[in-house]
Design a protein around this motif. Structure first.
Motif, PDB file in Angstrom:
ATOM      1  N   PHE A 198      38.592  46.322  47.839  1.00  0.00           N
ATOM      2  CA  PHE A 198      37.411  47.063  47.391  1.00  0.00           C
ATOM      3  C   PHE A 198      37.529  47.450  45.917  1.00  0.00           C
ATOM      4  O   PHE A 198      36.516  47.594  45.230  1.00  0.00           O
ATOM      5  CB  PHE A 198      37.217  48.317  48.246  1.00  0.00           C
ATOM      6  N   ALA A 199      38.747  47.680  45.435  1.00  0.00           N
ATOM      7  CA  ALA A 199      38.981  48.066  44.044  1.00  0.00           C
ATOM      8  C   ALA A 199      40.176  47.293  43.504  1.00  0.00           C
ATOM      9  O   ALA A 199      41.008  46.778  44.263  1.00  0.00           O
ATOM     10  CB  ALA A 199      39.224  49.570  43.942  1.00  0.00           C
ATOM     11  N   ASP A 200      40.263  47.228  42.162  1.00  0.00           N
ATOM     12  CA  ASP A 200      41.365  46.521  41.518  1.00  0.00           C
ATOM     13  C   ASP A 200      42.567  47.425  41.292  1.00  0.00           C
ATOM     14  O   ASP A 200      43.712  46.977  41.346  1.00  0.00           O
ATOM     15  CB  ASP A 200      40.893  45.964  40.166  1.00  0.00           C
ATOM     16  N   GLU A 201      42.309  48.694  40.994  1.00  0.00           N
ATOM     17  CA  GLU A 201      43.362  49.663  40.723  1.00  0.00           C
ATOM     18  C   GLU A 201      43.039  50.956  41.455  1.00  0.00           C
ATOM     19  O   GLU A 201      41.877  51.223  41.794  1.00  0.00           O
ATOM     20  CB  GLU A 201      43.478  49.946  39.219  1.00  0.00           C
ATOM     21  N   GLY A 202      44.067  51.760  41.677  1.00  0.00           N
ATOM     22  CA  GLY A 202      43.854  53.028  42.357  1.00  0.00           C
ATOM     23  C   GLY A 202      44.606  54.161  41.688  1.00  0.00           C
ATOM     24  O   GLY A 202      45.654  53.951  41.067  1.00  0.00           O
ATOM     25  N   ILE A 203      44.049  55.352  41.808  1.00  0.00           N
ATOM     26  CA  ILE A 203      44.669  56.561  41.269  1.00  0.00           C
ATOM     27  C   ILE A 203      44.646  57.630  42.351  1.00  0.00           C
ATOM     28  O   ILE A 203      43.584  57.894  42.949  1.00  0.00           O
ATOM     29  CB  ILE A 203      43.922  57.072  40.023  1.00  0.00           C
TER      30      ILE A 203
END
Length: 371
Positions: A218-223
């Motif tokens: 769903f996303a390329d990077e996460g925080i």
């Protein structure tokens, strides 16, 4: 002939009762739909846990549910685009269709809107957690072959995300930030990647949700946003800048931010993280009164854009689901993490939807009730 159906009815905080309801007669433009599956939404949970949604108070017993799909069982004499046996996704908002906003195609903000499962209008428009509903045929969207009833129930939150993306008008290849890895946040991320070919970073306080978002594509990077509770305004704004700095370190300047939590610190961080000339899409419904760094937005011409539900999005989402773009989306069925069967199971479904994880340690993202 009148039709009796069983309905789940909320009478107070966590007070759901199974009752019998008489359906209204079928008008020429109406259809009768047997509800097959319904997803539980955050607004439903607010009503269930608080008997209110923000400053909207429930004033009469209310049936919840609005993310629904079902089977047409009967059609009015004037309905020509549907027939018994058709699978449909229900668009449950019913605007006046006569005001300037409706005539401009912005019917989602019609002041006379009646939205099923919302207590805003009086009398309340009863929701879809009942065996059958009578609904205007115009707001029933046929699901083509290959689009399942589960997909039909997800069309509603997908429409929210799609409408937000249209309001954002991002350039292809933009950098995107999404606050909140719930259903709508995940869908905003997915649509940004597939439709706008954006690079997406998603942020949430729950590490498991962030891992899910990135691991499932769903996303390329996460925080993972730190669990801090700063006290003063100065401390809160300093924390927002800290979070914005974490975002910049991951993805660089952010062209568009989708704020899907309604949390004050997230909206503050969204303003700081968004590049000059960028856009912040305000989707989450949180505290109606918040302290925001407005000068940080105005001096850099960061647009704060409200997003409320959707307009003209259902046909586009269904077309997307039936097209080749579907194969480029992450596995949407992975959003459905728990299911309950039967109208009697609805209280248990609501209790589950309010949890972070189930008894087996699985994430709770979207709970579905199969009627």
């Amino acid at each position: 002939m009148s039709t009796e159906v069983k309905a789940s009815v909320l009478h107070g905080v966590k007070d759901l009762r199974l009752e019998t309801r008489i359906l209204p007669p079928l008008n020429p433009t109406d259809v009768l739909i047997k509800i097959k599956t319904t997803g539980l939404c955050g607004s439903d949970l607010h009503y269930y846990h608080h008997f209110r949604n923000g400053d909207i108070l429930v004033r009469e017993p209310l049936t919840l549910g609005h993310e629904s799909a079902g089977i047409v069982t009967s059609v009015g004499s004037a309905v020509t685009h549907l027939a018994p046996g058709d699978k449909v996704a229900l668009e449950v908002g019913q605007p006046c269709e006569q005001c300037n906003l409706c005539l401009q195609g912005r019917y989602n903000i019609c002041q006379e809107m009646k939205f099923r499962s919302s207590a805003k209008a009086w009398p309340h428009a009863q929701g879809t957690l009942q065996e059958e509903v009578v609904h205007p045929g115009k707001w029933c969207h046929k699901l083509p072959e290959g689009v399942a009833l589960d997909d039909g129930a997800l069309v509603e939150p997908m429409a929210v995300a799609f409408h937000a993306l249209q309001r954002a008008r991002l350039e292809e290849g933009a950098n995107v930030l999404v606050f909140g890895a719930g259903t709508v946040g995940l869908l905003c991320a997915a649509f940004s990647k597939v439709v706008s070919k954006a690079r997406v970073v998603i942020a949430d306080i729950q590490e498991e949700r962030v891992r899910f978002a990135v691991g499932e594509g769903f996303a390329d990077e996460g925080i993972v946003v730190p669990m801090k509770r700063p006290g003063t305004i100065e401390e809160r704004l300093a924390f927002a800048k800290e979070v914005a700095g974490m975002v910049g370190g991951k993805i660089g300047p952010v062209d568009g931010t989708f704020e899907c939590t309604g949390v004050e610190s997230c909206l503050q961080a969204a303003i700081y993280a968004t590049t000059p000339g960028g856009k912040v899409m305000i989707i989450g419904m949180g505290n109606p009164i918040q302290t925001l760094p407005i000068s940080a937005a105005s001096l850099r011409e960061v647009d704060l854009i409200g997003v409320f539900r959707y307009a003209n999005s259902y046909p586009k989402v269904i077309e997307l689901l039936a097209s080749g773009l579907r194969t480029k989306l992450p596995g949407l069925n992975r959003l459905i993490t728990q299911r309950f069967t039967g109208i009697e199971s609805i209280p248990k479904a609501f209790d589950m939807a309010g949890r972070v994880k189930d008894d087996d340690g699985n994430l709770v993202i979207k709970v579905l009730v199969d009627m």
